[in-house]
Design a protein around this motif. Structure first.
Motif, PDB file in Angstrom:
ATOM      1  N   ASP A 161      72.076 -71.460 -34.860  1.00 10.60           N
ATOM      2  CA  ASP A 161      72.840 -70.975 -33.703  1.00 10.60           C
ATOM      3  C   ASP A 161      72.114 -69.832 -32.996  1.00 10.60           C
ATOM      4  OD1 ASP A 161      73.144 -68.829 -35.399  1.00 10.60           O
ATOM      5  OD2 ASP A 161      75.331 -68.984 -35.579  1.00 10.60           O
ATOM      6  N   TYR A 162      70.793 -69.794 -33.149  1.00 10.83           N
ATOM      7  CA  TYR A 162      69.910 -68.778 -32.566  1.00 10.83           C
ATOM      8  C   TYR A 162      69.884 -67.482 -33.366  1.00 10.83           C
ATOM      9  CZ  TYR A 162      70.382 -71.712 -28.368  1.00 10.83           C
ATOM     10  OH  TYR A 162      70.416 -72.759 -27.495  1.00 10.83           O
ATOM     11  N   SER A 163      70.762 -67.310 -34.319  1.00  6.15           N
ATOM     12  CA  SER A 163      70.878 -66.027 -35.003  1.00  6.15           C
ATOM     13  C   SER A 163      69.899 -65.908 -36.168  1.00  6.15           C
ATOM     14  CB  SER A 163      72.299 -65.831 -35.534  1.00  6.15           C
ATOM     15  OG  SER A 163      72.568 -66.735 -36.603  1.00  6.15           O
ATOM     16  N   TYR A 164      69.628 -64.668 -36.549  1.00  6.32           N
ATOM     17  CA  TYR A 164      68.807 -64.378 -37.721  1.00  6.32           C
ATOM     18  C   TYR A 164      69.407 -65.031 -38.956  1.00  6.32           C
ATOM     19  CZ  TYR A 164      66.817 -61.539 -41.530  1.00  6.32           C
ATOM     20  OH  TYR A 164      66.216 -61.129 -42.693  1.00  6.32           O
ATOM     21  N   GLU A 165      70.726 -64.951 -39.084  1.00  7.58           N
ATOM     22  CA  GLU A 165      71.388 -65.499 -40.270  1.00  7.58           C
ATOM     23  C   GLU A 165      71.174 -66.998 -40.391  1.00  7.58           C
ATOM     24  OE1 GLU A 165      73.173 -61.649 -39.261  1.00  7.58           O
ATOM     25  OE2 GLU A 165      72.780 -63.472 -38.087  1.00  7.58           O
ATOM     26  N   SER A 166      71.220 -67.717 -39.279  1.00  8.57           N
ATOM     27  CA  SER A 166      71.045 -69.170 -39.354  1.00  8.57           C
ATOM     28  C   SER A 166      69.601 -69.533 -39.686  1.00  8.57           C
ATOM     29  CB  SER A 166      71.490 -69.837 -38.047  1.00  8.57           C
ATOM     30  OG  SER A 166      70.648 -69.502 -36.963  1.00  8.57           O
ATOM     31  N   GLY A 167      68.642 -68.707 -39.252  1.00  8.22           N
ATOM     32  CA  GLY A 167      67.256 -68.934 -39.661  1.00  8.22           C
ATOM     33  C   GLY A 167      67.068 -68.666 -41.147  1.00  8.22           C
ATOM     34  N   HIS A 168      67.704 -67.612 -41.608  1.00  9.74           N
ATOM     35  CA  HIS A 168      67.659 -67.263 -43.038  1.00  9.74           C
ATOM     36  C   HIS A 168      68.169 -68.435 -43.871  1.00  9.74           C
ATOM     37  CE1 HIS A 168      68.174 -64.677 -46.618  1.00  9.74           C
ATOM     38  NE2 HIS A 168      67.386 -63.812 -45.983  1.00  9.74           N
ATOM     39  N   THR A 199      63.814 -72.524 -32.125  1.00 10.46           N
ATOM     40  CA  THR A 199      64.129 -72.337 -30.703  1.00 10.46           C
ATOM     41  C   THR A 199      64.661 -70.941 -30.394  1.00 10.46           C
ATOM     42  OG1 THR A 199      66.335 -73.317 -30.930  1.00 10.46           O
ATOM     43  CG2 THR A 199      64.514 -74.807 -30.363  1.00 10.46           C
ATOM     44  N   SER A 200      64.504 -70.020 -31.340  1.00 14.05           N
ATOM     45  CA  SER A 200      64.696 -68.591 -31.051  1.00 14.05           C
ATOM     46  C   SER A 200      63.861 -67.781 -32.030  1.00 14.05           C
ATOM     47  CB  SER A 200      66.170 -68.174 -31.154  1.00 14.05           C
ATOM     48  OG  SER A 200      66.546 -67.945 -32.496  1.00 14.05           O
ATOM     49  N   ASP A 201      63.390 -66.626 -31.588  1.00 13.77           N
ATOM     50  CA  ASP A 201      62.634 -65.742 -32.476  1.00 13.77           C
ATOM     51  C   ASP A 201      63.507 -65.208 -33.602  1.00 13.77           C
ATOM     52  OD1 ASP A 201      60.190 -65.919 -31.178  1.00 13.77           O
ATOM     53  OD2 ASP A 201      60.563 -64.187 -29.896  1.00 13.77           O
ATOM     54  N   ALA A 202      64.790 -64.976 -33.322  1.00 16.96           N
ATOM     55  CA  ALA A 202      65.673 -64.435 -34.355  1.00 16.96           C
ATOM     56  C   ALA A 202      65.741 -65.378 -35.549  1.00 16.96           C
ATOM     57  CB  ALA A 202      67.063 -64.186 -33.786  1.00 16.96           C
ATOM     58  N   MET A 203      65.806 -66.693 -35.295  1.00 17.13           N
ATOM     59  CA  MET A 203      65.820 -67.652 -36.397  1.00 17.13           C
ATOM     60  C   MET A 203      64.485 -67.640 -37.133  1.00 17.13           C
ATOM     61  SD  MET A 203      68.159 -70.860 -35.007  1.00 17.13           S
ATOM     62  CE  MET A 203      67.049 -71.390 -33.698  1.00 17.13           C
ATOM     63  N   ALA A 204      63.381 -67.529 -36.400  1.00 20.53           N
ATOM     64  CA  ALA A 204      62.065 -67.460 -37.042  1.00 20.53           C
ATOM     65  C   ALA A 204      61.948 -66.199 -37.903  1.00 20.53           C
ATOM     66  CB  ALA A 204      60.967 -67.486 -35.978  1.00 20.53           C
ATOM     67  N   MET A 205      62.542 -65.105 -37.455  1.00 18.96           N
ATOM     68  CA  MET A 205      62.529 -63.872 -38.243  1.00 18.96           C
ATOM     69  C   MET A 205      63.277 -64.068 -39.562  1.00 18.96           C
ATOM     70  SD  MET A 205      63.199 -61.292 -35.043  1.00 18.96           S
ATOM     71  CE  MET A 205      63.724 -59.920 -36.040  1.00 18.96           C
ATOM     72  N   GLY A 206      64.402 -64.790 -39.519  1.00 17.71           N
ATOM     73  CA  GLY A 206      65.141 -65.072 -40.741  1.00 17.71           C
ATOM     74  C   GLY A 206      64.322 -65.882 -41.723  1.00 17.71           C
ATOM     75  N   ILE A 207      63.600 -66.882 -41.217  1.00 26.39           N
ATOM     76  CA  ILE A 207      62.744 -67.694 -42.089  1.00 26.39           C
ATOM     77  C   ILE A 207      61.613 -66.856 -42.664  1.00 26.39           C
ATOM     78  CG2 ILE A 207      61.064 -69.598 -42.077  1.00 26.39           C
ATOM     79  CD1 ILE A 207      62.889 -71.037 -40.093  1.00 26.39           C
ATOM     80  N   LEU A 208      61.003 -66.034 -41.832  1.00 29.50           N
ATOM     81  CA  LEU A 208      59.888 -65.205 -42.299  1.00 29.50           C
ATOM     82  C   LEU A 208      60.324 -64.266 -43.421  1.00 29.50           C
ATOM     83  CD1 LEU A 208      56.949 -64.260 -42.031  1.00 29.50           C
ATOM     84  CD2 LEU A 208      57.695 -62.720 -40.199  1.00 29.50           C
ATOM     85  N   ASP A 209      61.505 -63.686 -43.297  1.00 26.00           N
ATOM     86  CA  ASP A 209      61.957 -62.762 -44.339  1.00 26.00           C
ATOM     87  C   ASP A 209      62.219 -63.477 -45.664  1.00 26.00           C
ATOM     88  OD1 ASP A 209      61.700 -60.379 -43.030  1.00 26.00           O
ATOM     89  OD2 ASP A 209      63.769 -60.299 -42.308  1.00 26.00           O
ATOM     90  N   VAL A 210      62.698 -64.710 -45.602  1.00 21.25           N
ATOM     91  CA  VAL A 210      62.892 -65.476 -46.845  1.00 21.25           C
ATOM     92  C   VAL A 210      61.546 -65.866 -47.457  1.00 21.25           C
ATOM     93  CG1 VAL A 210      63.774 -67.639 -47.808  1.00 21.25           C
ATOM     94  CG2 VAL A 210      65.157 -66.353 -46.167  1.00 21.25           C
ATOM     95  N   CYS A 211      60.571 -66.128 -46.604  1.00 16.73           N
ATOM     96  CA  CYS A 211      59.295 -66.702 -47.049  1.00 16.73           C
ATOM     97  C   CYS A 211      58.140 -65.711 -46.937  1.00 16.73           C
ATOM     98  CB  CYS A 211      58.990 -67.959 -46.237  1.00 16.73           C
ATOM     99  SG  CYS A 211      60.269 -69.226 -46.330  1.00 16.73           S
ATOM    100  N   ARG A 212      58.389 -64.437 -47.143  1.00 14.09           N
ATOM    101  CA  ARG A 212      57.328 -63.430 -47.035  1.00 14.09           C
ATOM    102  C   ARG A 212      56.143 -63.754 -47.933  1.00 14.09           C
ATOM    103  NH1 ARG A 212      57.150 -59.965 -42.659  1.00 14.09           N
ATOM    104  NH2 ARG A 212      59.299 -59.490 -42.035  1.00 14.09           N
TER     105      ARG A 212
END
Length: 333
Positions: free
Chosen positions: A223-230, A248-261
């Protein structure tokens, strides 16, 4: 017996003009948003005089004279995505620069639109900027009883001005970058299915994957949010992860990056490449060096504000005003 009421009477524009040493017309223009120019020296004198006297312009009287209320409605689903913050700060600043104020109206469902209309709620505004996915141009004209609605959500018609990013170029550049790095499989994390803009964005990605020979093996609804990317990271970053993940949003990519550091030592990919969308200001910092797709937000806002300030410049059937997008490479790709 005579009483001197001058001390209790509120100051008038004539009092301001007298103290500033200018005509009433000049004083009025200096304190309003009229396009007729006033020299900076006279304007400063008028503002100083108004402050000294405690003078406050009568906004109702001004609106009756100019037939404007200097209010702009911004119709949104919500404001929680980081891209909203990047954009709306600029937008509000520039709207205020032309002497108008913003009112935010949150319409997060079709039911909310119907309630708005059923209750007969109508704001008198000079223009409405529509970001919400749940209101098309005819509906917004009914909501505000105004023809000056600027559509930013893909739900426009021939009678409404449109400002929209042209996303094809930036998406194509990002997918071409992945293909040049031997990416063969991709995952896609998408936003709200209700959004026509998002639907077009997904089609652009699908067409680019096909064009560059990349197989889309997995899609996850966000839903574009950090939480949904996480949350999406669990479905995408397992042992069988694709070669690249596009969001399709940077916030979602940020969530994925934090899980996959652990998969991005020093910000660089070791198992899969990561691409975002929006080119948030946060991606310029070391914590989130996400390759992204963006557009010139200043240009986008300028087009919107020009449409507010010059409503007569639009004629029915005028093509949409588009702002080009581009790929912005960073470490995660």
């Amino acid at each position: 017996m005579n009483h001197d009421n001058s001390r209790s009477a509120p100051p008038t524009i004539a009092d301001v003009a007298r103290l500033a040493g200018v005509s009433r017309a000049v004083a009025s223009r200096a304190l309003s948003n009229e396009p007729r120019p006033v020299s900076s020296e006279k304007r400063e004198r008028v503002i100083a005089a108004a402050a000294s006297l405690g003078y406050k312009p009568n906004l109702l009287a001004q609106s009756l004279t100019t037939k404007t209320v200097n209010l702009v409605a911004v119709v949104v689903n919500h404001i929680h995505d980081l891209s909203d913050l990047d954009l709306f700060d600029r937008l509000i600043d520039q709207v205020q620069m032309i002497g108008k104020q913003v009112i935010l109206i949150r319409i997060g469902s079709v039911a909310r639109v119907e309630e708005f209309l059923r209750n007969g709620v109508a704001y008198h505004v000079d223009a409405a900027l529509v970001f919400s996915d749940f209101a098309d141009a005819p509906t917004v004209r009914r909501m505000f009883r105004s023809d000056h609605v600027i559509m930013l959500n893909g739900l426009h018609d021939e009678f409404s001005p449109v400002v929209i990013p042209d996303e094809n170029a930036g998406i194509s550049e990002a997918v071409a970058d992945a293909a040049s790095k031997t990416v063969k499989t991709a995952g896609l994390v998408t936003g709200r299915a209700s959004s026509p803009v998002e639907q077009a964005r997904i089609r652009s990605f699908q067409e680019a994957f096909s064009r560059y020979g990349i197989n889309l093996v997995r899609s996850v609804q966000g839903d574009y949010s950090y939480e949904s990317g996480h949350a999406a990271a669990n479905a995408l970053a397992g042992v069988d992860c694709p070669d690249a993940v596009f969001c399709t949003s940077d916030a979602m990519a940020m969530g994925i990056l934090d899980v996959c550091r652990a998969d991005f030592p020093g910000g660089r990919p070791s198992r899969f490449r990561l691409y975002g969308f929006d080119n948030l200001s946060l991606t310029d910092f070391d914590a989130y060096p996400i390759s992204s797709i963006g557009y010139d937000k200043s240009l986008y806002v300028r087009h919107i504000v020009d449409s507010i300030a010059n409503p007569g410049s639009f004629s029915s059937g005028h093509p949409p005003i588009t702002v080009p997008t581009q790929f912005v490479p960073r470490l995660t790709a």
